[in-house]
Motif scaffolding. Structure first.
Motif, PDB file in Angstrom:
ATOM      1  N   SER A   1      93.545  60.320 -12.252  1.00 52.00           N
ATOM      2  CA  SER A   1      94.353  61.403 -11.696  1.00 52.00           C
ATOM      3  C   SER A   1      94.377  62.595 -12.643  1.00 52.00           C
ATOM      4  CB  SER A   1      95.792  60.931 -11.471  1.00 52.00           C
ATOM      5  OG  SER A   1      95.860  59.879 -10.542  1.00 52.00           O
TER       6      SER A   1
ATOM      7  N   ARG B   1      96.500  66.679 -12.690  1.00 50.36           N
ATOM      8  CA  ARG B   1      97.347  67.649 -12.012  1.00 50.36           C
ATOM      9  C   ARG B   1      96.964  69.047 -12.484  1.00 50.36           C
ATOM     10  NH1 ARG B   1     103.850  68.878 -11.781  1.00 50.36           N
ATOM     11  NH2 ARG B   1     103.460  69.674 -13.896  1.00 50.36           N
TER      12      ARG B   1
ATOM     13  N   SER C   1      97.437  73.159 -12.407  1.00 54.94           N
ATOM     14  CA  SER C   1      98.498  74.161 -12.242  1.00 54.94           C
ATOM     15  C   SER C   1      97.874  75.531 -12.063  1.00 54.94           C
ATOM     16  CB  SER C   1      99.412  74.186 -13.472  1.00 54.94           C
ATOM     17  OG  SER C   1     100.056  72.953 -13.663  1.00 54.94           O
TER      18      SER C   1
ATOM     19  N   TYR D   1     100.820  73.736  -7.776  1.00 53.26           N
ATOM     20  CA  TYR D   1     100.197  72.555  -8.370  1.00 53.26           C
ATOM     21  C   TYR D   1      99.254  71.888  -7.374  1.00 53.26           C
ATOM     22  CZ  TYR D   1     104.236  73.162 -11.424  1.00 53.26           C
ATOM     23  OH  TYR D   1     105.179  73.685 -12.272  1.00 53.26           O
TER      24      TYR D   1
ATOM     25  N   GLN E   1      98.070  67.997  -7.274  1.00 47.64           N
ATOM     26  CA  GLN E   1      98.020  66.630  -7.806  1.00 47.64           C
ATOM     27  C   GLN E   1      96.824  65.934  -7.181  1.00 47.64           C
ATOM     28  OE1 GLN E   1     100.059  65.000 -10.133  1.00 47.64           O
ATOM     29  NE2 GLN E   1      98.509  63.397  -9.957  1.00 47.64           N
TER      30      GLN E   1
ATOM     31  N   ASN F   1      94.733  62.463  -7.047  1.00 46.51           N
ATOM     32  CA  ASN F   1      94.705  61.029  -7.331  1.00 46.51           C
ATOM     33  C   ASN F   1      93.440  60.404  -6.767  1.00 46.51           C
ATOM     34  OD1 ASN F   1      97.330  61.252  -8.437  1.00 46.51           O
ATOM     35  ND2 ASN F   1      98.274  60.858  -6.448  1.00 46.51           N
TER      36      ASN F   1
END
Length: 111
Positions: free
Chosen positions: A17, A19, A21, A79, A81, A83
């Motif tokens: 994963s 994240r 920004s 953001y 995210q 995964n």
């Protein structure tokens, strides 16, 4: 100076994963913000988008169920995210808002 700055990219193994920004300076995210990506030798494609309120989101079929876009309006930041990353997610990821683009952040997923 008005600019968008992406961060959070890196090298991750398959299934991992990250994240990302996207922070705006000199501008307020007052409308839709989009994430795009461009892999080597391929055209830039849209990945996800989010409305100003965050109540409406959209995703490319290739990332549905794995990626989540969100925003923090007081922080003027959006953001992504990511995964269950796959090697085919390897690309430079860009955010965009009303014709303004960031410089991109590299995401590399190793198999």
């Amino acid at each position: 100076q008005v600019q968008l700055v992406e961060s959070g990219g890196g090298l991750v193994q398959t299934g991992g994963s990250l994240r990302l920004s996207c922070a705006a300076s000199g501008r307020t995210f007052s409308s839709v913000v989009m994430w795009f990506r461009q892999a080597p030798g391929k055209e830039r494609e849209s990945v996800a988008g989010i409305s100003w309120s965050g109540g409406i989101t959209q995703y490319a079929d290739s990332v549905k169920g794995r990626f989540t876009i969100s925003r923090d309006n007081p922080k003027n930041t959006v953001y992504l995210q990511m995964n269950s990353l796959k090697p085919e997610d390897t690309a430079v990821y860009y955010c965009a808002h009303e014709g303004l683009w960031g410089q991109g952040t590299q995401v590399t997923v190793s198999s």
